[in-house]
Design an enzyme around this catalytic site. Sequence first.
Site, PDB file in Angstrom:
ATOM      1  N   GLN A 169       0.843  -1.197   0.000  1.00 44.73           N
ATOM      2  CA  GLN A 169       0.000   0.000   0.000  1.00 44.73           C
ATOM      3  C   GLN A 169       0.877   1.245   0.000  1.00 44.73           C
ATOM      4  O   GLN A 169       1.562   1.546   0.974  1.00 44.73           O
ATOM      5  CB  GLN A 169      -0.920   0.004   1.223  1.00 44.73           C
ATOM      6  CG  GLN A 169      -1.910   1.149   1.218  1.00 44.73           C
ATOM      7  CD  GLN A 169      -2.696   1.223   2.510  1.00 44.73           C
ATOM      8  OE1 GLN A 169      -2.156   1.519   3.561  1.00 44.73           O
ATOM      9  NE2 GLN A 169      -3.995   0.958   2.419  1.00 44.73           N
ATOM     10  N   TYR A 189      -5.298  11.076   3.855  1.00 47.51           N
ATOM     11  CA  TYR A 189      -3.845  11.166   3.694  1.00 47.51           C
ATOM     12  C   TYR A 189      -3.494  12.081   2.511  1.00 47.51           C
ATOM     13  O   TYR A 189      -4.350  12.731   1.933  1.00 47.51           O
ATOM     14  CB  TYR A 189      -3.255   9.760   3.566  1.00 47.51           C
ATOM     15  CG  TYR A 189      -3.512   8.922   4.798  1.00 47.51           C
ATOM     16  CD1 TYR A 189      -3.085   9.342   6.058  1.00 47.51           C
ATOM     17  CD2 TYR A 189      -4.225   7.721   4.718  1.00 47.51           C
ATOM     18  CE1 TYR A 189      -3.348   8.597   7.192  1.00 47.51           C
ATOM     19  CE2 TYR A 189      -4.481   6.969   5.853  1.00 47.51           C
ATOM     20  CZ  TYR A 189      -4.045   7.406   7.086  1.00 47.51           C
ATOM     21  OH  TYR A 189      -4.314   6.665   8.222  1.00 47.51           O
ATOM     22  N   ARG A 211     -10.706  -5.995   9.991  1.00 44.16           N
ATOM     23  CA  ARG A 211     -10.876  -6.396  11.392  1.00 44.16           C
ATOM     24  C   ARG A 211     -11.225  -7.871  11.553  1.00 44.16           C
ATOM     25  O   ARG A 211     -10.767  -8.531  12.489  1.00 44.16           O
ATOM     26  CB  ARG A 211     -11.969  -5.533  12.039  1.00 44.16           C
ATOM     27  CG  ARG A 211     -11.584  -4.089  12.247  1.00 44.16           C
ATOM     28  CD  ARG A 211     -12.785  -3.243  12.616  1.00 44.16           C
ATOM     29  NE  ARG A 211     -13.735  -3.152  11.514  1.00 44.16           N
ATOM     30  CZ  ARG A 211     -14.940  -2.587  11.600  1.00 44.16           C
ATOM     31  NH1 ARG A 211     -15.326  -2.066  12.753  1.00 44.16           N
ATOM     32  NH2 ARG A 211     -15.733  -2.514  10.564  1.00 44.16           N
TER      33      ARG A 211
END
Length: 409
Positions: A113, A188, A364
């Site tokens: 990433q 970001y 998760r």
Amino acid sequence: MPHSANATPMDREAALQHCFSPATLNGITLKNRLIKAGTFENMTPGGRPSQRLEDFHCRLADGGVAMTNIGYCAVTGDGRLNENMMYMHEGIRGELSSLIDKLHTRDCKVSGQMGHCGGFSKNRELKRKRPLGPNFAVNGLGVGCGMFFADGMTHADIDEMVAQYRDAAGFMKSVGFDSLEIHFGHGYGLCQFISPKTNKRKDEDGGSLENRMRLPLRVLAAVREAVGDDYPITGKISMTEGVRGGISYDDSVEISKLLDKGGIDAIVCSGGTSTMNPMIMFRGNNMLQPMLDNEKSWIMRSILRLAGKSLFRDYPYEDLYFLDQAKRIREAVQCQTIYIGGANGNDNFAELMQAGFDFVQIGRSLLSDPDLPNRSAADIGYRSRCLHCNECVGTIESPQGIHCTRFSL
């Protein structure tokens, strides 16, 4: 015609067979359609890959995920949120190549990433006085360590960022990554340019959506130039920032069209922003208390107590909470689409395959249940044990790295 027009209706059994059968992504073949979502694991002390990081991803590979996503791979040292994040440089070639080789022996592809923090940083190893964003702004993450502001990027700074993505992409391909995911979302660096909330520039890189997308599209073109046409590039976007004046669901359809036209291979349909409304991507129990429990800076704890209820809003968990909006993108683009958000077991996987999504990213649920892919393939009624308590989010800067607090692995 939109890519989805070619989808064939499937019943549940056929949809699950489709999910657990091999699939291609611009030249690479994945053994199934389940991908580990990119997260910062905090297992790179001093910015170097650790044995703990290797063990973490190998455990997921053993659990049957087709591709694991190593994040956060900053494209330059100043692109890190903190000094314990990796950035792409020759000094870590050996550790990265070894990690990727071990994952390949487990029949698991590896994505990296690509990220840059922009003006949102608490990195004490910055080479410049302040982090750089689209324009002068408050550096919300850095307040607790005395880094109060971010400066605006000049045209030369923008050109340098494009070159940093190009160089990092070439390096990442050379060390063995099978695919790259450019992070266009979650507040970001690139997202700061895309969002009208954070981009207040008055030049050709600000104003209209087309202008705000100039830098992200230049980055995509530079990464493509570095890796070639037959190498997978995916992009994670925020379909909404969940704040007034930010990226909207309608915006995200147009953003996706521009990325599709720019040559992206697949779009990851995420949402929310780490800087303004993180809970919209982490549905379930509110993460404010876990963040307070793990925050080391008394200044940041004070800020969280004062502003936490407005920053961390309540969004009750429900399965596939981004599905309706992600479908809009699925219908609008020719490239492949990757769903993320509340996919926890075979009922969800079947529904996503029936809706025409090409792959599913899971975060998760894999932290609490790393064997989810293998168990789902073996048991048609399987569902992850994840409780969506969001306590794992609070461990993102734990000395042991991000982990599930409820279930031992």
